[in-house]
Design a protein around this motif. Structure first.
Motif, short mmCIF file in Angstrom:
data_model
loop_
_atom_site.label_atom_id
_atom_site.label_comp_id
_atom_site.label_asym_id
_atom_site.label_seq_id
_atom_site.Cartn_x
_atom_site.Cartn_y
_atom_site.Cartn_z
N SER A 118 -16.56 54.65 15.74
CA SER A 118 -15.14 55.02 15.75
C SER A 118 -14.96 56.53 15.80
N LEU A 119 -15.75 57.25 14.99
CA LEU A 119 -15.66 58.70 15.01
C LEU A 119 -16.14 59.26 16.34
N ASP A 120 -17.21 58.70 16.88
CA ASP A 120 -17.71 59.17 18.17
C ASP A 120 -16.66 59.01 19.27
N TYR A 121 -15.99 57.86 19.28
CA TYR A 121 -14.91 57.65 20.24
C TYR A 121 -13.81 58.69 20.06
N HIS A 122 -13.44 58.90 18.81
CA HIS A 122 -12.34 59.81 18.49
C HIS A 122 -12.66 61.25 18.93
N LEU A 123 -13.86 61.70 18.62
CA LEU A 123 -14.23 63.08 18.95
C LEU A 123 -14.43 63.25 20.45
N SER A 124 -14.86 62.20 21.11
CA SER A 124 -14.96 62.25 22.57
C SER A 124 -13.57 62.44 23.19
N ALA A 125 -12.58 61.77 22.61
CA ALA A 125 -11.20 61.94 23.09
C ALA A 125 -10.71 63.36 22.82
N TYR A 126 -11.10 63.93 21.68
CA TYR A 126 -10.73 65.31 21.36
C TYR A 126 -11.32 66.29 22.37
N PHE A 127 -12.52 66.01 22.80
CA PHE A 127 -13.12 66.89 23.82
C PHE A 127 -12.32 66.81 25.12
N LYS A 128 -11.99 65.59 25.54
CA LYS A 128 -11.28 65.41 26.81
C LYS A 128 -9.87 65.99 26.76
N GLN A 129 -9.21 65.84 25.61
CA GLN A 129 -7.82 66.28 25.50
C GLN A 129 -7.67 67.75 25.13
N TYR A 130 -8.55 68.23 24.21
CA TYR A 130 -8.38 69.57 23.65
C TYR A 130 -9.57 70.50 23.88
N ASN A 131 -10.57 70.03 24.62
CA ASN A 131 -11.79 70.83 24.84
C ASN A 131 -12.49 71.20 23.54
N LEU A 132 -12.47 70.29 22.58
CA LEU A 132 -13.23 70.50 21.35
C LEU A 132 -14.69 70.73 21.73
N PRO A 133 -15.33 71.79 21.24
CA PRO A 133 -16.72 72.09 21.66
C PRO A 133 -17.74 71.19 20.96
N ILE A 134 -17.64 69.91 21.19
CA ILE A 134 -18.44 68.90 20.49
C ILE A 134 -19.61 68.44 21.35
#
Length: 336
Positions: free
Chosen positions: A162-178
């Protein structure tokens, strides 16, 4: 060159302490955060004391499940000009996650969602590594790559995916450097005694009974933590890998039964006398076979330490600390 502090969340975990020691030896400055007050293993505590001083290793007892502690983490990031984070924080253990699933969802997903929301508001971060698990895939068939769909089978695995999915979405939406790393079963000196390799060493060394879930037929790839450190270091300082996932694994699978038999043989003890087959745990995945071709090609990474050599090293540690370890708690201590 002046080096910024690197934040290690879940710093007192086995993997966290190993990587801290690796970075300290390279003269990096570490900001360590954990909800546990003390280093959990009898190996890394001595290494960290040897390699650290008041200027290059700072520890704070903070719990990501507490909102005020999350705010303190953000304040520390700003104060020490942190621009890189490695997140080892996770509620581990598969079997126990069935007993207290809400605790796993809170620590591994909900609390981290709120923490990463705070990270988004910082402008100084240029790399976050989320150290995650192959259990998100469920039991695998053949050697799988990083694009394999998730198929979690336990509350623990569901919380991590669940967290992996969430952070992947953050990368796509906000360019989180994850960046995500999924690592096969790590081991080495100082690992908690409830894990399979140190538990087998304990049983063989002290001639104690041990139970083997499902008779040990499941297969795993075991990787020495020092090899994992080399992979993490390459990933951490690559400026062009945001949003990517890397498997960190050997190319060899071994059954748990064969592994334990080998440890008993090394310690000149009788496997059949002390190892008892028990019922398989709920949701147990049969095999995790991670292809690590991507990281090998991209960074030239290889696993240098064979399982045989790594077990010998772990046995040597165990013998050195056997008096203390004999009194140690063999059971997992659940924290909320």
């Amino acid at each position: 060159m002046k080096k910024n502090y690197i934040l290690i969340i879940g710093s007192n975990s086995f993997s966290g302490t190993f990587f801290i020691n690796y970075l300290l030896k390279k003269k990096f400055k570490i900001l360590a955060v954990s909800r546990s007050n003390d280093l959990v293993n009898y190996y890394s505590i001595h290494k960290i004391q040897k390699n650290s001083n008041k200027n290059n290793y700072l520890f704070y007892k903070l719990n990501i499940n507490i909102e005020s502690d999350q705010n303190k983490i953000i304040s520390l990031i700003k104060k020490y000009k942190v621009n890189k984070i490695i997140n080892f924080a996770a509620q581990g253990m598969v079997k126990q996650s069935w007993d207290y699933p809400l605790d796993w969802y809170k620590t591994n997903f909900m609390s981290q969602v709120t923490l990463f929301e705070k990270f988004l508001k910082l402008n100084q971060l240029n790399k976050i590594i989320n150290f995650t698990t192959p259990e998100v895939y469920g039991s695998t068939k053949g050697w799988i790559n990083e694009k394999t769909p998730f198929n979690p089978s336990t509350p623990y695995a569901i919380s991590r995916s669940s967290l992996d999915y969430h952070l992947s979405a953050y990368f796509k939406q906000y360019n989180l450097p994850i960046v995500f790393t999924r690592t096969s079963n790590v081991y080495g000196p100082g690992q908690p005694l409830y894990r399979i390799i140190p538990r087998a060493i304990y049983s063989a060394y002290f001639s104690k009974k041990m139970f083997l879930d499902g008779g040990g037929v499941s297969k795993r790839s075991f990787i020495y933590m020092e090899d994992v450190n080399e992979a993490l270091y390459s990933i951490l300082f690559d400026k062009n890998n945001h949003g990517e996932t890397f498997h960190i694994s050997t190319n060899k699978l071994i059954s748990i039964k064969f592994l334990v038999k080998n440890i008993f043989k090394k310690l000149d003890n009788n496997f059949n006398e002390f190892v008892i087959s028990s019922e398989e745990r709920a949701g147990k995945d049969h095999v995790y076979s991670l292809s690590s071709a991507k990281i090998r090609k991209k960074y030239g990474w290889i696993d240098n330490i064979s399982l045989d050599k790594g077990i010998d090293s772990t046995i040597s540690w165990f013998k050195d600390f056997s008096t203390t370890l004999k009194k140690a708690n063999l059971n997992y201590n659940h924290k909320r």
